[in-house]
Design an enzyme around this catalytic site. Sequence first.
Site, PDB file in Angstrom:
ATOM      1  N   GLY A  97     -22.763  25.085 -20.532  1.00  9.36           N
ATOM      2  CA  GLY A  97     -23.765  25.937 -19.773  1.00  9.36           C
ATOM      3  C   GLY A  97     -23.823  27.633 -19.794  1.00  9.36           C
ATOM      4  N   ASP A 140     -26.688  28.173 -22.090  1.00  5.24           N
ATOM      5  CA  ASP A 140     -27.928  28.071 -21.318  1.00  5.24           C
ATOM      6  C   ASP A 140     -28.168  29.433 -20.500  1.00  5.24           C
ATOM      7  OD1 ASP A 140     -28.505  25.359 -21.706  1.00  5.24           O
ATOM      8  OD2 ASP A 140     -26.892  24.878 -20.292  1.00  5.24           O
ATOM      9  N   GLU A 142     -22.120  20.278 -25.584  1.00  2.00           N
ATOM     10  CA  GLU A 142     -22.620  19.105 -24.980  1.00  2.00           C
ATOM     11  C   GLU A 142     -22.456  17.728 -25.614  1.00  2.00           C
ATOM     12  OE1 GLU A 142     -24.910  22.297 -22.551  1.00  2.00           O
ATOM     13  OE2 GLU A 142     -24.172  21.857 -24.666  1.00  2.00           O
ATOM     14  N   ASP A 171     -29.488  20.087 -21.628  1.00  2.00           N
ATOM     15  CA  ASP A 171     -30.608  19.628 -20.663  1.00  2.00           C
ATOM     16  C   ASP A 171     -31.191  20.740 -19.761  1.00  2.00           C
ATOM     17  OD1 ASP A 171     -29.056  19.201 -18.967  1.00  2.00           O
ATOM     18  OD2 ASP A 171     -29.434  16.981 -18.484  1.00  2.00           O
TER      19      ASP A 171
END
Length: 270
Positions: free
Chosen positions: A121, A124, A144, A152
Amino acid sequence: MEFTTIRIRQDGPLAYLELNRPDKANAIDDRMWQELRAAMQWVDRTEAVRVAILSGAGRHFCAGIDLSMLEALQRFAAVECRGRGAEQVRLMILDLQDAVTAIERCRKPVIARIHGACVGGGIDIASACDLRYCSADAYFSVKEVDVGLTADVGTLQRLPKLIGEGMARELSYTARRVAATEAQEIRLVNRAYDSIDALVQGVDDTARSIAAKSPLAVRGTKEMITYVRDHSVEDGLNYIATWNAGMLLSADLEEALAAQREQRRPVYRD
């Protein structure tokens, strides 16, 4: 909103946003996702803020999604109707995506100042920022697949635009670590600094340089670069023509021209 997982400090035109779960390596729990979105909204709406710097407290920038969130997914699997459980998972993912996209929606530039781990994350979040800088101790991993997930929340959509499709596939398929020097080589970060102190000073200098420019012009520049990433050159040219038809004749332009005539530094309103 009262912030507990993100620490916010303003110094003139700069806003410092610090992920603040150092005992968890700034792993992102549900509260932090929601506060990240709220923090970006605060930056966007606070006129005196011109640039935001996003960093992590403690030894790491961000260790990714808190495992408690993954465990919470199990409650959806227990729903009597599998379709309704899947719908709830989808809504949760869309909400997390929106929290990260809030960084791009923010009209002001957001700079990621990365040290230690930037994993899962954390990628991200960093990939949604306008600029990324790191210290020599930083490392990156699209983690991931190692926990049986397909990323995602934005990495697979943004990373190929930053480092190219081939390298994005390699990092996403293997989850291997990328050290600071390689991160600079593949353009995952704009620059890797030798130390954390040098990183802090370098990012501050860059942020203050941006903050000294016309805020309206900087905001328009962010809008155009973000737009053209996902549109054709023709679409981008048409958009900037329309944008500047409304924004070009501004007080900032008048001040820039006056400052040149008077051989002084321009002073722009927020």
